[in-house]
Design a protein around this motif. Structure first.
Motif, short mmCIF file in Angstrom:
data_model
loop_
_atom_site.label_atom_id
_atom_site.label_comp_id
_atom_site.label_asym_id
_atom_site.label_seq_id
_atom_site.Cartn_x
_atom_site.Cartn_y
_atom_site.Cartn_z
N GLY A 175 -6.37 15.70 -3.32
CA GLY A 175 -6.78 14.54 -2.54
C GLY A 175 -5.77 13.41 -2.64
N TRP A 176 -6.07 12.30 -1.96
CA TRP A 176 -5.19 11.15 -1.94
C TRP A 176 -5.27 10.36 -3.24
CZ3 TRP A 176 -1.57 10.35 1.68
CH2 TRP A 176 -1.69 11.03 2.89
N GLU A 177 -4.14 9.90 -3.69
CA GLU A 177 -4.02 9.09 -4.91
C GLU A 177 -3.42 7.73 -4.52
OE1 GLU A 177 -1.40 9.15 -9.08
OE2 GLU A 177 -1.13 10.70 -7.54
N ASP A 178 -4.03 6.66 -4.99
CA ASP A 178 -3.55 5.30 -4.70
C ASP A 178 -2.53 4.91 -5.77
OD1 ASP A 178 -3.12 2.62 -4.20
OD2 ASP A 178 -5.24 2.09 -4.08
N ILE A 179 -1.26 4.76 -5.36
CA ILE A 179 -0.22 4.32 -6.30
C ILE A 179 0.40 3.01 -5.82
CG2 ILE A 179 0.31 6.66 -7.12
CD1 ILE A 179 2.86 6.52 -5.30
N SER A 180 -0.39 2.19 -5.14
CA SER A 180 0.12 0.97 -4.51
C SER A 180 0.84 0.06 -5.49
CB SER A 180 -1.02 0.20 -3.86
OG SER A 180 -1.62 0.96 -2.84
N VAL A 181 1.81 -0.69 -4.96
CA VAL A 181 2.56 -1.65 -5.76
C VAL A 181 1.59 -2.72 -6.27
CG1 VAL A 181 4.45 -3.32 -5.76
CG2 VAL A 181 4.59 -1.26 -4.34
N PRO A 182 1.57 -3.00 -7.57
CA PRO A 182 0.64 -4.01 -8.09
C PRO A 182 1.00 -5.39 -7.57
CG PRO A 182 2.14 -3.29 -9.81
CD PRO A 182 2.38 -2.39 -8.65
N PRO A 183 -0.01 -6.29 -7.46
CA PRO A 183 0.26 -7.64 -6.97
C PRO A 183 1.28 -8.36 -7.84
CG PRO A 183 -2.11 -7.21 -7.05
CD PRO A 183 -1.44 -6.08 -7.76
N SER A 184 2.09 -9.19 -7.20
CA SER A 184 3.11 -9.96 -7.91
C SER A 184 2.47 -11.21 -8.50
CB SER A 184 4.22 -10.36 -6.93
OG SER A 184 5.08 -11.32 -7.50
N GLN A 205 0.82 -1.21 0.00
CA GLN A 205 0.00 0.00 0.00
C GLN A 205 0.86 1.26 0.00
OE1 GLN A 205 -3.87 -0.24 2.51
NE2 GLN A 205 -2.38 -1.54 3.57
N VAL A 206 0.60 2.14 -0.98
CA VAL A 206 1.22 3.47 -1.02
C VAL A 206 0.16 4.44 -1.53
CG1 VAL A 206 3.08 4.92 -1.88
CG2 VAL A 206 3.48 2.47 -1.57
N TYR A 207 -0.09 5.48 -0.77
CA TYR A 207 -1.03 6.54 -1.14
C TYR A 207 -0.28 7.88 -1.01
CZ TYR A 207 -4.09 2.67 0.21
OH TYR A 207 -4.66 1.43 0.35
N ARG A 208 -0.62 8.83 -1.87
CA ARG A 208 0.06 10.12 -1.79
C ARG A 208 -0.90 11.26 -2.08
NH1 ARG A 208 3.89 10.79 -7.26
NH2 ARG A 208 2.19 10.68 -8.78
N ARG A 209 -0.56 12.44 -1.57
CA ARG A 209 -1.34 13.63 -1.86
C ARG A 209 -0.44 14.85 -1.76
NH1 ARG A 209 -5.16 16.41 2.46
NH2 ARG A 209 -4.52 18.08 1.07
N ARG A 210 -0.83 15.92 -2.44
CA ARG A 210 -0.21 17.23 -2.28
C ARG A 210 -1.08 18.07 -1.35
NH1 ARG A 210 4.07 18.56 -5.42
NH2 ARG A 210 4.47 17.37 -7.34
N VAL A 211 -0.55 19.21 -0.95
CA VAL A 211 -1.29 20.03 -0.01
C VAL A 211 -2.62 20.49 -0.59
CG1 VAL A 211 -0.21 22.21 -0.73
CG2 VAL A 211 -1.05 21.94 1.64
N ASP A 212 -2.72 20.65 -1.92
CA ASP A 212 -3.94 21.15 -2.53
C ASP A 212 -4.69 20.08 -3.33
OD1 ASP A 212 -2.05 20.86 -4.49
OD2 ASP A 212 -2.31 22.85 -5.37
#
Length: 344
Positions: free
Chosen positions: A136-145, A127-134
């Motif tokens: 919302g959250w974006e899901d960039i999770s590592v895809p399943p192996s 699981q990896v989620y990211r956002r900037r100050v302005d």
């Protein structure tokens, strides 16, 4: 009326404000409240900002995030609190965690990090989620192996990568097991002791992982036990990787890795590692060291010994804080002073 506040962690903001995790009398396993305060003579008088939560990570935020908070923390279930002296603003990371109705159910969250203007929330199962100050959250999770069985990563650190808009993550690949007839039989018979023994025997060793994200994920493959965390930017072209076994690697472009330091005896992890005046500051066995070249040298003024271990260190423009269970020691550049945290 004030009560001494047993601590489980915390940070010191550049403004001189402490954000500390306090274990209150009614706390259950791994729960704490977030409290805020400033040094007043030999005390830190604290005000509670949150209720009891299982806080797994807390960081100070850069000035880019001033509109939202001076610091932020993450719960195991994927709730982020943006912290200011006047309050705590909660925000759910959509999909994160394991038990909420909107959760993907992949697993616990474990680390909050900031890099190149992004805030990252990381957890088990890639699981990896990211956002900037302005934004919302974006899901960039590592895809399943496609491995059988898969070895999902648990990522614990993030740093700016060698290319524009790239990021480096470190952690471990968590070994899983493949069901056998014996495991299934023990499960059906509710033989918990035998089931635990069979699973432990079937699980392989966790292995270190370093991964780059630039829109897609690329993994550096290692057959090395341990955890790669933290990863620090050393200068414009080199990075330092602290491996939990007690080694430190240096790399450029993440194509080859040089071992620059190794402890005399293998260990299970570093106590804490932070950047201090441009150099890595290392907490190990309740002593502080600074990495200079290829050697760990003693901190200029030794951290005074207390009757409880040092949990973490937090460097800031307001000083260097060493957080213990029953006290915070503050270094002003020349000497240490002891502060007692109390709930007001």
């Amino acid at each position: 009326m004030t009560d001494k506040a047993p601590l489980t962690g915390g940070v010191l903001h550049d403004s001189g404000t402490f954000y500390l995790l306090v274990e209150t009398d009614d706390a259950e396993d791994d729960e704490s409240v977030v409290a805020v305060g400033r040094a007043e003579r030999d005390q830190i008088v604290l005000k509670e900002l949150t209720g009891l939560e299982e806080i797994v990570s807390m960081i100070c935020l850069s000035a880019d995030w001033a509109a939202l908070g001076q610091a932020a923390c993450l719960t195991a279930e994927g709730l982020v609190y943006f912290l200011t002296p006047s309050g705590a603003q909660p925000e759910i990371v959509p999909g994160s965690g394991y038990a909420r109705d909107d959760s993907r159910g992949v697993g616990r969250m474990n680390t909050l990090g900031e890099a190149s203007g992004w805030l990252f929330a990381m957890g088990f199962g890639g699981q990896v989620y990211r956002r900037r100050v302005d934004s919302g959250w974006e899901d960039i999770s590592v895809p399943p192996s496609s491995d059988m069985p898969p070895s999902p990563p648990s990522l614990l650190t993030v740093a700016p990568g060698p290319a524009l808009d790239s990021f480096i993550f470190g952690g471990l690949n968590v070994s899983e097991y493949q069901d056998t007839d014996e495991i299934e039989a023990a499960d059906e018979e509710d033989d918990s002791d035998r089931l635990a023994d069979l699973i432990l025997a079937a699980v392989g060793d966790d292995t270190l992982t370093i991964r780059m994200f630039d829109g897609t994920w690329i993994e550096n493959e290692f057959d090395v036990e341990g955890i790669a965390a933290p990863i620090l930017v050393e200068d414009a072209s080199t990075w330092l990787i602290f491996v939990s076994s007690g080694t430190i690697w240096r790399t450029s472009e993440f194509r080859s890795f040089e071992e620059v330091f190794a402890t005399e005896q293998p260990q299970d992890g570093w106590g804490d590692v932070k950047q201090w005046n441009g150099r890595p500051l290392v907490l190990n066995d309740d002593s502080l060291f600074v990495l200079q070249g290829n050697a760990l040298v003693d901190f200029p003024d030794a951290l005074p010994a207390l009757d409880t271990s040092c949990l973490s260190v937090s460097p800031s423009a307001a000083g260097l804080a060493a957080v213990h269970r029953n006290a915070v020691q503050l270094y002003d550049g020349t000497s240490w002073s002891r502060l007692t945290p109390v709930l007001g």
